[in-house]
Write a protein that holds these residues in place. Sequence first.
Motif, PDB file in Angstrom:
ATOM      1  N   GLY A   1      33.843  72.826   1.209  1.00  0.00           N
ATOM      2  CA  GLY A   1      34.901  71.873   1.523  1.00  0.00           C
ATOM      3  C   GLY A   1      34.822  71.294   2.927  1.00  0.00           C
ATOM      4  N   TYR A   2      33.674  71.499   3.589  1.00  0.00           N
ATOM      5  CA  TYR A   2      33.525  70.952   4.945  1.00  0.00           C
ATOM      6  C   TYR A   2      32.785  69.621   4.916  1.00  0.00           C
ATOM      7  CZ  TYR A   2      34.672  75.630   6.713  1.00  0.00           C
ATOM      8  OH  TYR A   2      35.298  76.817   7.004  1.00  0.00           O
ATOM      9  N   PHE A   3      33.228  68.685   5.742  1.00  0.00           N
ATOM     10  CA  PHE A   3      32.439  67.474   5.971  1.00  0.00           C
ATOM     11  C   PHE A   3      31.216  67.893   6.782  1.00  0.00           C
ATOM     12  CE2 PHE A   3      36.576  65.497   5.124  1.00  0.00           C
ATOM     13  CZ  PHE A   3      36.185  64.455   4.283  1.00  0.00           C
ATOM     14  N   VAL A   4      30.034  67.518   6.334  1.00  0.00           N
ATOM     15  CA  VAL A   4      28.811  68.068   6.922  1.00  0.00           C
ATOM     16  C   VAL A   4      28.273  67.222   8.086  1.00  0.00           C
ATOM     17  CG1 VAL A   4      28.148  69.206   4.783  1.00  0.00           C
ATOM     18  CG2 VAL A   4      27.366  66.876   5.223  1.00  0.00           C
ATOM     19  N   ALA A   5      27.516  67.888   8.952  1.00  0.00           N
ATOM     20  CA  ALA A   5      26.869  67.180  10.063  1.00  0.00           C
ATOM     21  C   ALA A   5      25.668  66.402   9.521  1.00  0.00           C
ATOM     22  CB  ALA A   5      26.417  68.182  11.119  1.00  0.00           C
ATOM     23  N   GLU A   6      25.408  65.248  10.123  1.00  0.00           N
ATOM     24  CA  GLU A   6      24.265  64.448   9.660  1.00  0.00           C
ATOM     25  C   GLU A   6      23.694  63.614  10.815  1.00  0.00           C
ATOM     26  OE1 GLU A   6      25.823  61.814   6.640  1.00  0.00           O
ATOM     27  OE2 GLU A   6      26.987  60.661   8.092  1.00  0.00           O
ATOM     28  N   VAL A   7      22.432  63.190  10.631  1.00  0.00           N
ATOM     29  CA  VAL A   7      21.802  62.285  11.590  1.00  0.00           C
ATOM     30  C   VAL A   7      21.493  60.994  10.855  1.00  0.00           C
ATOM     31  CG1 VAL A   7      19.708  61.859  12.938  1.00  0.00           C
ATOM     32  CG2 VAL A   7      20.808  64.090  13.041  1.00  0.00           C
ATOM     33  N   LEU A   8      22.019  59.882  11.368  1.00  0.00           N
ATOM     34  CA  LEU A   8      21.784  58.614  10.674  1.00  0.00           C
ATOM     35  C   LEU A   8      20.544  57.897  11.214  1.00  0.00           C
ATOM     36  CD1 LEU A   8      25.477  57.356  10.271  1.00  0.00           C
ATOM     37  CD2 LEU A   8      24.021  58.482   8.570  1.00  0.00           C
ATOM     38  N   GLU A   9      20.286  58.057  12.519  1.00  0.00           N
ATOM     39  CA  GLU A   9      19.119  57.360  13.089  1.00  0.00           C
ATOM     40  C   GLU A   9      18.044  58.376  13.468  1.00  0.00           C
ATOM     41  OE1 GLU A   9      20.907  53.956  15.796  1.00  0.00           O
ATOM     42  OE2 GLU A   9      22.090  55.794  15.880  1.00  0.00           O
ATOM     43  N   MET A  10      17.343  58.887  12.449  1.00  0.00           N
ATOM     44  CA  MET A  10      16.372  59.963  12.673  1.00  0.00           C
ATOM     45  C   MET A  10      15.237  59.540  13.619  1.00  0.00           C
ATOM     46  SD  MET A  10      16.185  63.111  11.858  1.00  0.00           S
ATOM     47  CE  MET A  10      16.983  63.460  10.304  1.00  0.00           C
ATOM     48  N   ASP A  11      14.921  58.248  13.668  1.00  0.00           N
ATOM     49  CA  ASP A  11      13.819  57.791  14.530  1.00  0.00           C
ATOM     50  C   ASP A  11      14.116  58.019  16.012  1.00  0.00           C
ATOM     51  OD1 ASP A  11      15.827  55.910  13.781  1.00  0.00           O
ATOM     52  OD2 ASP A  11      14.750  54.352  14.905  1.00  0.00           O
ATOM     53  N   LYS A  12      15.396  58.244  16.355  1.00  0.00           N
ATOM     54  CA  LYS A  12      15.734  58.496  17.764  1.00  0.00           C
ATOM     55  C   LYS A  12      15.604  59.969  18.145  1.00  0.00           C
ATOM     56  CE  LYS A  12      18.840  54.601  18.525  1.00  0.00           C
ATOM     57  NZ  LYS A  12      20.264  54.229  18.579  1.00  0.00           N
ATOM     58  N   CYS A  13      15.369  60.832  17.153  1.00  0.00           N
ATOM     59  CA  CYS A  13      15.287  62.279  17.422  1.00  0.00           C
ATOM     60  C   CYS A  13      14.035  62.591  18.230  1.00  0.00           C
ATOM     61  CB  CYS A  13      15.278  63.054  16.101  1.00  0.00           C
ATOM     62  SG  CYS A  13      15.029  64.826  16.314  1.00  0.00           S
ATOM     63  N   ILE A  14      14.193  63.425  19.281  1.00  0.00           N
ATOM     64  CA  ILE A  14      13.043  63.786  20.118  1.00  0.00           C
ATOM     65  C   ILE A  14      12.554  65.207  19.820  1.00  0.00           C
ATOM     66  CG2 ILE A  14      13.509  62.171  22.006  1.00  0.00           C
ATOM     67  CD1 ILE A  14      14.918  64.543  23.466  1.00  0.00           C
ATOM     68  N   GLY A  15      13.201  65.895  18.895  1.00  0.00           N
ATOM     69  CA  GLY A  15      12.736  67.230  18.493  1.00  0.00           C
ATOM     70  C   GLY A  15      12.965  68.311  19.531  1.00  0.00           C
ATOM     71  N   CYS A  16      14.015  68.147  20.358  1.00  0.00           N
ATOM     72  CA  CYS A  16      14.268  69.138  21.414  1.00  0.00           C
ATOM     73  C   CYS A  16      14.838  70.438  20.845  1.00  0.00           C
ATOM     74  CB  CYS A  16      15.220  68.573  22.471  1.00  0.00           C
ATOM     75  SG  CYS A  16      16.882  68.220  21.837  1.00  0.00           S
ATOM     76  N   ALA A  17      15.385  70.375  19.638  1.00  0.00           N
ATOM     77  CA  ALA A  17      15.951  71.548  18.945  1.00  0.00           C
ATOM     78  C   ALA A  17      17.200  72.112  19.622  1.00  0.00           C
ATOM     79  CB  ALA A  17      14.896  72.642  18.757  1.00  0.00           C
ATOM     80  N   PHE A  18      17.838  71.326  20.488  1.00  0.00           N
ATOM     81  CA  PHE A  18      19.091  71.790  21.106  1.00  0.00           C
ATOM     82  C   PHE A  18      20.151  72.049  20.021  1.00  0.00           C
ATOM     83  CE2 PHE A  18      18.843  70.019  25.736  1.00  0.00           C
ATOM     84  CZ  PHE A  18      17.664  70.717  25.911  1.00  0.00           C
TER      85      PHE A  18
END
Lengths: 68, 248
Positions: free
Chosen positions: A37-54
Motif C-alpha cells: 500500500g505504499y507509493f513507491v520510489a522511482e527514477v524518471l530520468e535514468m540518463d541523469k543517474c551517475i551510479g554513485c549508489a548513495f
Amino acid sequence: MAKVSFNKAFCKSCGLCIGVCPKHIISISESEINSKGYFVAEVLEMDKCIGCAFCATMCPDCVIEVEK
Amino acid sequence: MAIVFEKPKMLTDKPTHYCPGCTHGLAHILTAKAIDKLNAKKVIGVAPVGCAVFAYEYFNCDMQEAAHGRAPAVATGIKRVIPDAIVFAYQGDGDLASIGMAEIVHAAARGENITVIFVNNAIYGMTGGQMAPTTMIGQKATTCQSGRDVALNGYPIHVSEMLSQLQGPCYIERVACYDVKHIKQAQKAIDKAFQNQVEGRGFSMIEILATCPTNWGMSPQDSLKYVEDVMCKVYPLGVYKDTTKEEA
Ligand SMILES: Cc1ncc(C[n+]2csc(CCOP(=O)(O)OP(=O)(O)O)c2C)c(N)n1
Ligand code: SF4
C-alpha cells in the motif's frame, strides 16, 4: 552509463533515497502503489543517474540495486 | 555495466517489518555486509527482544532468540561451545541498557570474544515509545510526556563511555547512520568489530545512533536530522576503546 533498479515490493515510501541523491532524480510515484500500500520510489530520468549508489546506501530496506 | 550495490548475501529475501525509514534496516545491512566480507563457515547471531525481535527472519545464518536483555550471555555460551563460529548479538537500547545491563557489563568485563551491535534509538520502540535509559534530557516519550526531567528520571546512560572504562573490552566505537558518509564510517567500524573476533581479540561493541521515526513522532528525514543535530551532541561519535592500537 548507470542504472538503478527498485525492488518495488520492498519500498516503504520513506523517501530517504530522495534526500541523498545528488542529481535529484528520485521521486515518490503518484500513481504506482505496491502490495503493502505504499507509493513507491522511482527514477524518471535514468540518463541523469551517475551510479554513485548513495540512494542504495541510504535505503534501510535494500530496495535499490545499482549498476555502473 | 557492473553491479556496484546489491543486497548482502547475509540477508534473507524477506521484507522487514520495520516502520518506513527506521534505521534498524540499515543496521542489519551494515552487519550483514561485514559478515559477508569474512567468508566465515559458520555464523550464529543472537536476536534481542525489541523491534528487532524478528532479526532471526532476516539474517541468513543460524540465529538464536534470547530472553529480553540476555543476548550477550547467550552469545557467550554459544561462542564458548563453538569457538570457530562467528557469534554476534544484536540489541536495542532498552534491551541492552535496561533489563540487560548486567549481561552486557559482565560480557564486556570478561572480554568475551563476541561482537555486539547496539542500536541506540533512545526509546523503547516496540512497546510504544516509553522512556529508555538512553532517552536524552528533555526528550519526549510516552512515560515522560513533557520531556525527560533529571529531578524525576535521572540522567541518561552513556553505554559506550561506561563500558570503555572496563579492562575487558577490545574495541568500542559509537557511529551514526544519518548520511552516506557516516554510514560508510559505520561500516568500517562494524567490519573491524567482526575482524577483531576472527583474530580472537575479545569483546567488540559498536553503538549505532539510530532513529525511531514512529515513536519520535517525526518524518524519517527529520529523524535523521535529529540524530545529527541533537543525538550526536549528547552521544559524541568516536572510538572509545581500541586495544588493537595499544598493541601496535
Ligand atoms: C522480561 C520482559 N520485560 C519487558 C518486556 C517488554 N518489552 C518488549 S521490547 C521492550 C523494549 C524494547 O526497546 P529497545 O531495546 O530499545 O528496542 P527497540 O524496540 O527500540 O528497537 C520491552 C520493555 C518483555 N518483552 N520482556
Ligand atoms: S517502532 Fe521505531 S524502532 Fe520499531 S520499527 Fe518502528 S521506527 Fe523502528
